[in-house]
Design an enzyme around this catalytic site. Structure first.
Site, PDB file in Angstrom:
ATOM      1  CB  SER A 128      -0.958  -0.048   1.202  1.00 17.53           C
ATOM      2  OG  SER A 128      -1.989   0.905   1.084  1.00 17.53           O
ATOM      3  CG  ASP A 196      -6.658  -3.134  -3.314  1.00 18.00           C
ATOM      4  OD1 ASP A 196      -7.108  -2.060  -2.863  1.00 18.00           O
ATOM      5  OD2 ASP A 196      -5.585  -3.629  -2.931  1.00 18.00           O
ATOM      6  CG  HIS A 209      -5.874  -2.294   0.432  1.00 22.35           C
ATOM      7  ND1 HIS A 209      -4.990  -2.294  -0.621  1.00 22.35           N
ATOM      8  CD2 HIS A 209      -5.299  -1.507   1.396  1.00 22.35           C
ATOM      9  CE1 HIS A 209      -3.936  -1.551  -0.340  1.00 22.35           C
ATOM     10  NE2 HIS A 209      -4.100  -1.062   0.888  1.00 22.35           N
TER      11      HIS A 209
END
Length: 227
Positions: A128, A196, A209
């Site tokens: 991320s 996602d 996610h």
């Protein structure tokens, strides 16, 4: 289903950040053959996601969603000695300060560690916002991406051969249609779960996610193939 992407598009090699080396007083070196005492063969340098817990029961505290399970898979798959470093940065929503702090710390750490351990190689891991940290550090800008920002430091070109693999999970630049190109392209494992919203331009399910641990074994196998 997840989409794994490894771009083969050519681009200019990452340029050496001479100013960084001078201002930090750290001397960069090329690939070495000797292993200093106390140095692992492979170090996993991991940047966690936004507000991702390190993991109370983990020694490395690399992140509960990706860092810990992926490092565990790598350590279990390789015969080589491994250790890990958690990138020191806020991993919060204060951008671009947070991602840039991670970018600076990752580059500073790898430069210093490479000098201290001349035979050591590195696996760069990012999830991320942490994927943005890694992207920036290898010269791929995350500006414009979710929790991204402009590059403030880049790994010197002399250290490129020391980076065995780059592992990216839920990489925000994928949402902009970007990917890792250039000298790091072939050694990059970049996976985005379908739907996602961080990395899939059409994604809308935030729950997916959080489901990247299932790719840990595949990521470890990729690292093994790069050594």
């Amino acid at each position: 289903m997840a989409r794994s992407h490894r771009s083969t598009t050519s681009a200019a090699a990452v340029t050496a950040l001479a100013v960084f080396a001078v201002t930090t007083g750290v001397c960069t070196i090329g690939a070495g053959t000797a292993m200093a005492a106390g140095c692992a063969d492979i170090q996993v340098v991991s940047a966690r996601g936004t507000n991702e817990p390190g993991g109370a029961g983990s020694q490395e505290k690399l992140g509960t969603v990706v860092g810990n399970p992926v490092y565990s898979a790598i350590a279990g798959a390789l015969e080589a000695r491994t250790d890990a470093y958690r990138v020191a940065y806020p991993a919060d929503l204060n951008q671009p300060a947070s991602v840039q702090a991670g970018n600076r710390d990752l580059v500073a750490h790898v430069v210093a560690q490479a000098a201290a351990c001349p035979g050591q190689r590195f696996v760069l891991l990012g999830y991320s916002q942490g994927a943005n940290v890694v992207d920036n550090s290898i010269g791929i800008s995350s500006a414009g991406a979710k929790v991204g920002g402009p590059i403030v430091a880049t790994l010197p070109a002399q250290l490129t051969p020391r980076v065995a693999a780059v592992l990216l999970f839920g990489n925000p630049i994928r949402g902009l249609g970007r990917s890792v190109t250039g000298v790091y392209a072939e050694r990059t494992y970049d996976v985005c779960n379908d739907n996602d919203p961080v990395c899939d331009p059409n994604g809308s399910d935030w729950n997916v996610h959080l489901r990247y641990a299932r790719h840990a074994a595949a990521a470890a196998k990729f690292v093994e193939s790069r050594l």
